[in-house]
Design a protein around this motif. Structure first.
Motif, PDB file in Angstrom:
ATOM      1  N   PRO A 196      11.518   9.794  14.782  1.00  0.00           N
ATOM      2  CA  PRO A 196      12.694   9.316  15.538  1.00  0.00           C
ATOM      3  C   PRO A 196      13.686  10.713  15.789  1.00  0.00           C
ATOM      4  O   PRO A 196      13.506  11.792  15.320  1.00  0.00           O
ATOM      5  N   LEU A 197      14.657  10.297  16.771  1.00  0.00           N
ATOM      6  CA  LEU A 197      15.645  11.085  16.894  1.00  0.00           C
ATOM      7  C   LEU A 197      16.430  11.444  15.483  1.00  0.00           C
ATOM      8  O   LEU A 197      16.656  10.454  15.049  1.00  0.00           O
ATOM      9  N   PHE A 198      16.687  12.698  15.213  1.00  0.00           N
ATOM     10  CA  PHE A 198      17.374  13.136  14.070  1.00  0.00           C
ATOM     11  C   PHE A 198      18.475  12.399  13.837  1.00  0.00           C
ATOM     12  O   PHE A 198      19.497  12.504  14.795  1.00  0.00           O
ATOM     13  N   ASN A 199      18.564  11.814  12.642  1.00  0.00           N
ATOM     14  CA  ASN A 199      20.120  11.148  12.169  1.00  0.00           C
ATOM     15  C   ASN A 199      20.004  11.032  10.795  1.00  0.00           C
ATOM     16  O   ASN A 199      19.285  10.532   9.909  1.00  0.00           O
ATOM     17  N   LEU A 200      20.971  11.776  10.315  1.00  0.00           N
ATOM     18  CA  LEU A 200      21.335  12.021   8.967  1.00  0.00           C
ATOM     19  C   LEU A 200      21.389  10.935   8.144  1.00  0.00           C
ATOM     20  O   LEU A 200      21.394  10.572   7.070  1.00  0.00           O
ATOM     21  N   ASP A 201      21.790   9.785   8.847  1.00  0.00           N
ATOM     22  CA  ASP A 201      22.016   8.183   8.124  1.00  0.00           C
ATOM     23  C   ASP A 201      20.698   7.746   7.846  1.00  0.00           C
ATOM     24  O   ASP A 201      20.553   6.747   6.981  1.00  0.00           O
ATOM     25  N   ARG A 202      19.539   8.445   8.483  1.00  0.00           N
ATOM     26  CA  ARG A 202      18.086   7.827   7.900  1.00  0.00           C
ATOM     27  C   ARG A 202      17.423   8.855   6.998  1.00  0.00           C
ATOM     28  O   ARG A 202      16.215   8.745   6.867  1.00  0.00           O
ATOM     29  N   GLU A 203      18.206   9.843   6.672  1.00  0.00           N
ATOM     30  CA  GLU A 203      17.458  10.705   5.556  1.00  0.00           C
ATOM     31  C   GLU A 203      16.627  10.156   4.439  1.00  0.00           C
ATOM     32  O   GLU A 203      15.558  10.693   4.196  1.00  0.00           O
ATOM     33  N   TYR A 204      17.069   8.936   3.947  1.00  0.00           N
ATOM     34  CA  TYR A 204      16.379   8.298   2.958  1.00  0.00           C
ATOM     35  C   TYR A 204      15.442   7.186   3.196  1.00  0.00           C
ATOM     36  O   TYR A 204      15.082   6.663   2.499  1.00  0.00           O
TER      37      TYR A 204
ATOM     38  N   ASN B  36      14.067  18.821  17.278  1.00  0.00           N
ATOM     39  CA  ASN B  36      14.240  17.381  16.376  1.00  0.00           C
ATOM     40  C   ASN B  36      13.509  17.572  15.169  1.00  0.00           C
ATOM     41  O   ASN B  36      13.920  17.278  14.247  1.00  0.00           O
ATOM     42  N   ALA B  37      12.152  17.900  15.443  1.00  0.00           N
ATOM     43  CA  ALA B  37      11.164  18.067  14.211  1.00  0.00           C
ATOM     44  C   ALA B  37      11.992  18.956  13.180  1.00  0.00           C
ATOM     45  O   ALA B  37      12.020  18.830  12.011  1.00  0.00           O
TER      46      ALA B  37
ATOM     47  N   ILE C 155      10.174   6.766   6.828  1.00  0.00           N
ATOM     48  CA  ILE C 155       9.597   7.278   8.265  1.00  0.00           C
ATOM     49  C   ILE C 155       8.328   7.865   8.085  1.00  0.00           C
ATOM     50  O   ILE C 155       7.923   9.006   7.750  1.00  0.00           O
ATOM     51  N   PRO C 156       6.963   6.988   8.318  1.00  0.00           N
ATOM     52  CA  PRO C 156       5.760   7.375   8.212  1.00  0.00           C
ATOM     53  C   PRO C 156       5.620   8.991   8.725  1.00  0.00           C
ATOM     54  O   PRO C 156       4.876   9.654   8.110  1.00  0.00           O
ATOM     55  N   ALA C 157       5.820   8.947  10.248  1.00  0.00           N
ATOM     56  CA  ALA C 157       5.535  10.112  10.843  1.00  0.00           C
ATOM     57  C   ALA C 157       6.318  11.271   9.783  1.00  0.00           C
ATOM     58  O   ALA C 157       5.633  12.524  10.043  1.00  0.00           O
TER      59      ALA C 157
END
Ligand SMILES: Cc1cc2nc3c(=O)[nH]c(=O)nc-3n(C[C@H](O)[C@H](O)[C@H](O)COP(=O)(O)O)c2cc1C
Length: 181
Positions: A45-53, A89-90, A56-58
């Protein structure tokens, strides 16, 4: 010969991408003791620090492949003098993990005129504590060449340039591993 596992990433999502062709060709050309896995960044997904934890399988797969690899190979295009979005992004997703720092990195530039993105990429990778192996950098004129994977493998000059870069890269990795015991 010491077996080496390497991870290769293309920064282009295009079906007929020269960067993807280059790493696929390198995988075919690599000697049998060098195992190149082609990683996937298109499902991140697009990088989002809120999703750090978040789970995310990929991202988990990318991190796992990177952790298991002795080196990282990157071929990524230039867009408007910058690093293409998918690769940046990666890399943003990999900034905070422990998989990336000190990883030896080989860069393949498929368009020698695209110097801005290469320089920007080196700056980003170095800032992330990646170990860009300058002597293994390869610049090959694929843009507008109409070469596909087989065409690259069968082109003596381009195939040789890729193989020399890979050989240098592997030698540096093995030497570093030997030096560090
Ligand atoms: C929107 C766009 C912007 C581009 N900007 C540049 C650029 O600034 N410098 C450059 O050398 N090439 C530029 N290119 C050419 C791409 O880097 C080139 O098409 C490259 O082969 C794309 O990588 P791929 O074949 O792996 O998809 C641009 C191409 C597109 C479509």
């Amino acid at each position: 010969m010491k077996r080496l596992k390497l991870l290769a990433l293309s920064g282009s999502l295009r079906r007929a991408s020269y960067n993807t062709y280059a790493i696929k060709a390198l995988k075919m050309l690599a000697p049998s003791h060098v195992n190149i896995t082609i990683g996937k960044i298109e499902e991140l997904p697009l990088f989002n620090l809120d999703r750090e934890y978040d789970d995310i399988p990929a991202l988990a797969e990318l991190k796992s492949e990177l952790k298991q690899s002795s080196g990282l190979i990157i071929a990524s295009p230039e867009y408007a003098h910058g690093i293409g979005g998918p690769m940046k992004n990666a890399l943003d997703w990999l900034v905070s993990g422990d998989e990336f720092p000190y990883k030896p990195i080989m860069l393949i530039n498929t368009s020698p005129r695209a110097s801005h993105a290469q320089q920007a990429l080196i700056e980003v990778l170095t800032t992330m504590s990646g170990n860009v192996i300058e002597a293994s950098r390869v610049s090959i004129p694929l843009l507008s060449s109409d070469l596909d994977v087989d065409g690259i493998v069968e082109d003596p000059e381009i195939a040789n340039a890729l193989l020399i870069g890979l050989d240098t890269f592997c030698s540096v990795i093995v030497k570093n591993q030997t030096d560090s015991g």
